[in-house]
Design a protein around this motif. Sequence first.
Motif, short mmCIF file in Angstrom:
data_model
loop_
_atom_site.label_atom_id
_atom_site.label_comp_id
_atom_site.label_asym_id
_atom_site.label_seq_id
_atom_site.Cartn_x
_atom_site.Cartn_y
_atom_site.Cartn_z
N GLN A 1 72.47 -120.78 -34.89
CA GLN A 1 71.50 -119.79 -34.44
C GLN A 1 70.54 -119.44 -35.57
N LEU A 2 69.28 -119.35 -35.23
CA LEU A 2 68.24 -118.95 -36.18
C LEU A 2 67.62 -117.67 -35.64
N THR A 3 67.67 -116.60 -36.45
CA THR A 3 67.00 -115.36 -36.07
C THR A 3 65.67 -115.32 -36.81
N LEU A 4 64.60 -115.40 -36.05
CA LEU A 4 63.26 -115.39 -36.60
C LEU A 4 62.67 -114.01 -36.38
N SER A 5 62.21 -113.35 -37.46
CA SER A 5 61.67 -112.00 -37.32
C SER A 5 60.33 -111.86 -38.03
N PHE A 6 59.47 -111.03 -37.44
CA PHE A 6 58.15 -110.73 -37.95
C PHE A 6 58.06 -109.22 -38.09
N GLU A 7 57.80 -108.74 -39.30
CA GLU A 7 57.85 -107.31 -39.57
C GLU A 7 56.59 -106.84 -40.29
N GLU A 8 55.98 -105.79 -39.77
CA GLU A 8 54.87 -105.13 -40.46
C GLU A 8 55.47 -104.13 -41.43
N ILE A 9 55.12 -104.23 -42.71
CA ILE A 9 55.64 -103.29 -43.70
C ILE A 9 54.51 -102.57 -44.44
N GLY A 10 53.29 -102.63 -43.88
CA GLY A 10 52.15 -101.93 -44.47
C GLY A 10 52.13 -100.47 -44.05
N VAL A 11 50.99 -99.83 -44.20
CA VAL A 11 50.82 -98.42 -43.84
C VAL A 11 51.00 -98.27 -42.33
N PRO A 12 51.92 -97.39 -41.88
CA PRO A 12 52.13 -97.19 -40.44
C PRO A 12 51.03 -96.28 -39.87
N ASN A 13 49.96 -96.91 -39.36
CA ASN A 13 48.79 -96.13 -38.97
C ASN A 13 48.20 -96.58 -37.63
N MET A 14 48.98 -97.23 -36.81
CA MET A 14 48.56 -97.75 -35.51
C MET A 14 47.73 -99.03 -35.61
N TYR A 15 47.54 -99.57 -36.82
CA TYR A 15 46.83 -100.83 -36.99
C TYR A 15 47.70 -101.75 -37.83
N GLY A 16 48.22 -102.81 -37.20
CA GLY A 16 49.10 -103.71 -37.94
C GLY A 16 48.56 -105.13 -37.93
N THR A 17 49.30 -106.00 -38.58
CA THR A 17 48.96 -107.42 -38.59
C THR A 17 48.98 -107.94 -37.16
N LEU A 18 47.99 -108.75 -36.81
CA LEU A 18 47.94 -109.39 -35.51
C LEU A 18 48.68 -110.72 -35.59
N LEU A 19 49.48 -111.03 -34.58
CA LEU A 19 50.35 -112.21 -34.61
C LEU A 19 50.16 -113.00 -33.32
N ASP A 20 50.10 -114.33 -33.46
CA ASP A 20 49.84 -115.18 -32.30
C ASP A 20 50.40 -116.58 -32.55
N ASP A 21 50.54 -117.33 -31.49
CA ASP A 21 50.82 -118.76 -31.53
C ASP A 21 52.05 -119.12 -32.37
N ILE A 22 53.16 -118.47 -32.09
CA ILE A 22 54.41 -118.74 -32.81
C ILE A 22 55.06 -119.98 -32.22
N ARG A 23 55.41 -120.93 -33.09
CA ARG A 23 56.00 -122.19 -32.63
C ARG A 23 57.20 -122.56 -33.48
N VAL A 24 58.24 -123.08 -32.82
CA VAL A 24 59.42 -123.59 -33.51
C VAL A 24 59.73 -124.96 -32.92
N TYR A 25 59.79 -125.97 -33.80
CA TYR A 25 60.06 -127.35 -33.37
C TYR A 25 61.26 -127.91 -34.12
N ASP A 26 62.11 -128.63 -33.39
CA ASP A 26 63.23 -129.35 -33.99
C ASP A 26 62.71 -130.70 -34.46
N LEU A 27 62.75 -130.95 -35.77
CA LEU A 27 62.28 -132.21 -36.34
C LEU A 27 63.42 -133.22 -36.52
#
Length: 131
Positions: free
Chosen positions: A100-126
């Motif tokens: 099992q792989l737990t993949l996490s994305f966390e905003e750790i900047g200033v909590p001000n209602m504006y965070g990093t935008l995240l898109d197009d997450i892909r995981v491929y078995d090579l």
Amino acid sequence: FTAVNEAGNKWTELDSWCDPNSSPGVNVGLGVGSNITISQDIPVKINHLYSVSFASQKRLVDTKVEHLRVKANATVLFDSVTTFTNWTVSDFHILSTGTQLTLSFEEIGVPNMYGTLLDDIRVYDLGTLPL
């Protein structure tokens, strides 16, 4: 995670309005916001190499610091202040040691209602590495 929209029409933002006593448009400017972490457990095969990629960018209207941290299980893959205002793709390779792989994305900047935008997450078995 399945999102193919690096054009920026259907992304997620890793900061949000989370005050149960307020609503958007009320008390704006009081710094009410909350950083968010999203994660998913992904079944993987032992000793397989996986490619992980995602697109991210800074919120254009935000003048505060946004900071993205990405982890695969306990390993930090990416930890950086988000400064770019165009979609930027990052990718990594991970050799699995478990099922099992737990993949996490966390905003750790200033909590001000504006965070990093995240898109197009892909995981491929090579597959497995050659001996």
